[in-house]
Design a protein around this motif. Sequence first.
Motif, PDB file in Angstrom:
ATOM      1  N   LYS A  53       0.749  -1.049   0.098  1.00 49.64           N
ATOM      2  CA  LYS A  53      -0.102   0.089   0.071  1.00 49.64           C
ATOM      3  C   LYS A  53       0.936   1.433  -0.054  1.00 49.64           C
ATOM      4  CE  LYS A  53      -4.417  -1.371   2.175  1.00 49.64           C
ATOM      5  NZ  LYS A  53      -5.195  -1.000   3.264  1.00 49.64           N
ATOM      6  N   VAL A  54       1.863   1.384   0.515  1.00 48.74           N
ATOM      7  CA  VAL A  54       2.654   2.617   0.829  1.00 48.74           C
ATOM      8  C   VAL A  54       3.608   2.953  -0.426  1.00 48.74           C
ATOM      9  CG1 VAL A  54       4.240   3.697   2.347  1.00 48.74           C
ATOM     10  CG2 VAL A  54       2.833   2.321   3.378  1.00 48.74           C
ATOM     11  N   LYS A  55       3.240   4.015  -0.826  1.00 52.96           N
ATOM     12  CA  LYS A  55       4.357   4.536  -1.669  1.00 52.96           C
ATOM     13  C   LYS A  55       4.924   6.043  -1.592  1.00 52.96           C
ATOM     14  CE  LYS A  55      -0.170   5.548  -4.114  1.00 52.96           C
ATOM     15  NZ  LYS A  55      -0.929   5.102  -5.008  1.00 52.96           N
ATOM     16  N   PHE A  56       5.412   6.379  -2.346  1.00 50.92           N
ATOM     17  CA  PHE A  56       5.953   7.957  -2.354  1.00 50.92           C
ATOM     18  C   PHE A  56       5.191   9.256  -2.820  1.00 50.92           C
ATOM     19  CE2 PHE A  56       9.636   5.120  -1.870  1.00 50.92           C
ATOM     20  CZ  PHE A  56       9.942   5.566  -0.433  1.00 50.92           C
ATOM     21  N   CYS A  57       4.969  10.011  -2.307  1.00 52.56           N
ATOM     22  CA  CYS A  57       4.211  11.206  -2.692  1.00 52.56           C
ATOM     23  C   CYS A  57       4.570  11.809  -3.931  1.00 52.56           C
ATOM     24  CB  CYS A  57       4.248  12.320  -1.681  1.00 52.56           C
ATOM     25  SG  CYS A  57       3.255  13.943  -2.030  1.00 52.56           S
TER      26      CYS A  57
ATOM     27  N   VAL B  41       6.151   9.374   2.712  1.00 54.68           N
ATOM     28  CA  VAL B  41       5.414   8.393   2.485  1.00 54.68           C
ATOM     29  C   VAL B  41       4.077   8.534   2.413  1.00 54.68           C
ATOM     30  CG1 VAL B  41       7.228   6.687   3.241  1.00 54.68           C
ATOM     31  CG2 VAL B  41       5.805   7.721   4.691  1.00 54.68           C
ATOM     32  N   THR B  42       3.033   7.756   1.679  1.00 49.92           N
ATOM     33  CA  THR B  42       1.767   7.978   1.701  1.00 49.92           C
ATOM     34  C   THR B  42       1.085   6.715   1.209  1.00 49.92           C
ATOM     35  OG1 THR B  42       0.036   9.422   1.058  1.00 49.92           O
ATOM     36  CG2 THR B  42       1.700   9.018  -0.609  1.00 49.92           C
TER      37      THR B  42
ATOM     38  N   SER C  29      11.948  10.299   4.878  1.00 49.53           N
ATOM     39  CA  SER C  29      10.514  10.601   5.285  1.00 49.53           C
ATOM     40  C   SER C  29      10.498  10.494   6.755  1.00 49.53           C
ATOM     41  CB  SER C  29       9.675   9.444   4.956  1.00 49.53           C
ATOM     42  OG  SER C  29       9.526   9.466   3.444  1.00 49.53           O
ATOM     43  N   LYS C  30      11.553   9.675   7.414  1.00 46.69           N
ATOM     44  CA  LYS C  30      11.435   9.894   8.907  1.00 46.69           C
ATOM     45  C   LYS C  30      11.928  11.148   9.532  1.00 46.69           C
ATOM     46  CE  LYS C  30      15.984   8.047   8.959  1.00 46.69           C
ATOM     47  NZ  LYS C  30      16.899   6.979   9.035  1.00 46.69           N
ATOM     48  N   ASP C  31      12.660  11.801   8.666  1.00 46.40           N
ATOM     49  CA  ASP C  31      12.891  13.189   9.168  1.00 46.40           C
ATOM     50  C   ASP C  31      11.789  14.258   9.307  1.00 46.40           C
ATOM     51  OD1 ASP C  31      15.525  12.436   9.521  1.00 46.40           O
ATOM     52  OD2 ASP C  31      16.129  13.005   7.171  1.00 46.40           O
ATOM     53  N   VAL C  32      10.890  14.188   8.013  1.00 49.86           N
ATOM     54  CA  VAL C  32       9.510  14.696   8.107  1.00 49.86           C
ATOM     55  C   VAL C  32       8.841  14.719   9.622  1.00 49.86           C
ATOM     56  CG1 VAL C  32       7.070  15.034   7.124  1.00 49.86           C
ATOM     57  CG2 VAL C  32       9.304  14.549   5.726  1.00 49.86           C
ATOM     58  N   MET C  33       8.644  13.350  10.127  1.00 54.88           N
ATOM     59  CA  MET C  33       8.095  13.096  11.155  1.00 54.88           C
ATOM     60  C   MET C  33       8.954  13.720  12.393  1.00 54.88           C
ATOM     61  SD  MET C  33       5.316  11.812  10.667  1.00 54.88           S
ATOM     62  CE  MET C  33       5.133  12.603   9.200  1.00 54.88           C
TER      63      MET C  33
ATOM     64  N   SER D  38      -0.816  13.640   3.102  1.00 49.01           N
ATOM     65  CA  SER D  38      -1.524  14.469   3.733  1.00 49.01           C
ATOM     66  C   SER D  38      -0.908  15.878   3.779  1.00 49.01           C
ATOM     67  CB  SER D  38      -1.878  14.142   5.298  1.00 49.01           C
ATOM     68  OG  SER D  38      -0.767  13.823   6.046  1.00 49.01           O
ATOM     69  N   ILE D  39       0.312  16.152   4.072  1.00 51.48           N
ATOM     70  CA  ILE D  39       0.924  17.500   4.068  1.00 51.48           C
ATOM     71  C   ILE D  39       0.690  18.200   2.832  1.00 51.48           C
ATOM     72  CG2 ILE D  39       3.143  18.632   4.695  1.00 51.48           C
ATOM     73  CD1 ILE D  39       3.989  16.331   6.552  1.00 51.48           C
ATOM     74  N   CYS D  40       0.905  17.807   1.511  1.00 52.68           N
ATOM     75  CA  CYS D  40       0.942  18.257   0.700  1.00 52.68           C
ATOM     76  C   CYS D  40      -0.487  18.721   0.244  1.00 52.68           C
ATOM     77  CB  CYS D  40       1.418  17.353  -0.788  1.00 52.68           C
ATOM     78  SG  CYS D  40       3.148  17.307  -0.570  1.00 52.68           S
ATOM     79  N   ARG D  41      -1.497  17.913   0.660  1.00 53.06           N
ATOM     80  CA  ARG D  41      -2.933  18.049   0.486  1.00 53.06           C
ATOM     81  C   ARG D  41      -3.493  19.067   1.571  1.00 53.06           C
ATOM     82  NH1 ARG D  41      -3.086  12.229   0.824  1.00 53.06           N
ATOM     83  NH2 ARG D  41      -4.397  12.592   2.630  1.00 53.06           N
ATOM     84  N   ASP D  42      -2.671  19.444   2.251  1.00 50.37           N
ATOM     85  CA  ASP D  42      -3.403  20.426   3.601  1.00 50.37           C
ATOM     86  C   ASP D  42      -3.178  21.851   3.063  1.00 50.37           C
ATOM     87  OD1 ASP D  42      -4.071  21.638   5.634  1.00 50.37           O
ATOM     88  OD2 ASP D  42      -2.331  20.825   7.177  1.00 50.37           O
ATOM     89  N   PRO D  43      -4.376  22.483   2.688  1.00 53.61           N
ATOM     90  CA  PRO D  43      -4.356  23.800   2.244  1.00 53.61           C
ATOM     91  C   PRO D  43      -3.993  24.944   3.303  1.00 53.61           C
ATOM     92  CG  PRO D  43      -6.721  23.159   2.819  1.00 53.61           C
ATOM     93  CD  PRO D  43      -5.879  21.929   2.837  1.00 53.61           C
ATOM     94  N   LYS D  44      -3.800  24.538   4.611  1.00 53.73           N
ATOM     95  CA  LYS D  44      -3.505  25.389   5.585  1.00 53.73           C
ATOM     96  C   LYS D  44      -1.878  25.573   5.767  1.00 53.73           C
ATOM     97  CE  LYS D  44      -7.523  24.544   8.438  1.00 53.73           C
ATOM     98  NZ  LYS D  44      -8.269  23.936   9.516  1.00 53.73           N
ATOM     99  N   ARG D  45      -1.256  24.651   5.054  1.00 47.68           N
ATOM    100  CA  ARG D  45       0.255  24.481   5.173  1.00 47.68           C
ATOM    101  C   ARG D  45       1.004  25.874   4.464  1.00 47.68           C
ATOM    102  NH1 ARG D  45       2.089  20.202   8.505  1.00 47.68           N
ATOM    103  NH2 ARG D  45       4.232  21.091   8.113  1.00 47.68           N
TER     104      ARG D  45
END
Length: 199
Positions: free
Chosen positions: A52-56, A62-63, A87-91, A69-76
């Motif tokens: 299931k998991v792939k790269f944005c 990872v998504t 990706s672990k650095d994003v977290m 979800s970060i790229c989809r968030d209009p509030k960012r």
Amino acid sequence: MYEGAVQELIDEFGRLPGIGPKSAQRIAFHILEADREDMNRLADAIRVVKDKVKFCSICFNVTEQETCSICRDPKRDETVLCVVEESKDVMAVERTRSFRGRYHVLGGSINPIGGVGPDQLHIRELLGRLNDEKIQEIIIATDPNLEGEATATYLGRLLSTIGIRVTRLASGLPVGGDLEYADEVTLGRAFEGRRTLNS
């Protein structure tokens, strides 16, 4: 050496990062002694993550969807982009709650000895994003080790001609360490005290 399946299992665990021969043996024997249901859940979780998991398609985080979800968030904040190695650095950065911009995951760091050059990283895609998006600042948040510093220096030089402010995380992070292991306060302070790489 053990026979057949047990040794194969030990060998496979030994190939994982941070797992030495003794740890690999301990994990293998834990699996042998553990409840079958528990180990079936573990095996299923591994299968599901691989299926299931792939790269944005935008930032390479990872998504399970086309974009994370970060790229989809209009509030960012679309004007600030944090460039990390994995990706672990994003977290790790998200845990600080100090950053509300977007990310770009390089997929590693420059490591000539390991055969990783700029062409093996998502640098071309980063440059493509600079043409399409409203980015005003790029924060380079690579690990404070030899490879991370080489990557930051390379990116600083590459981006210096584009006219976008390029900053690097400030001190507070130990040299030779990984962002993943930094505590929230230290990483938060590093964000607050970032410095400009290009003038």
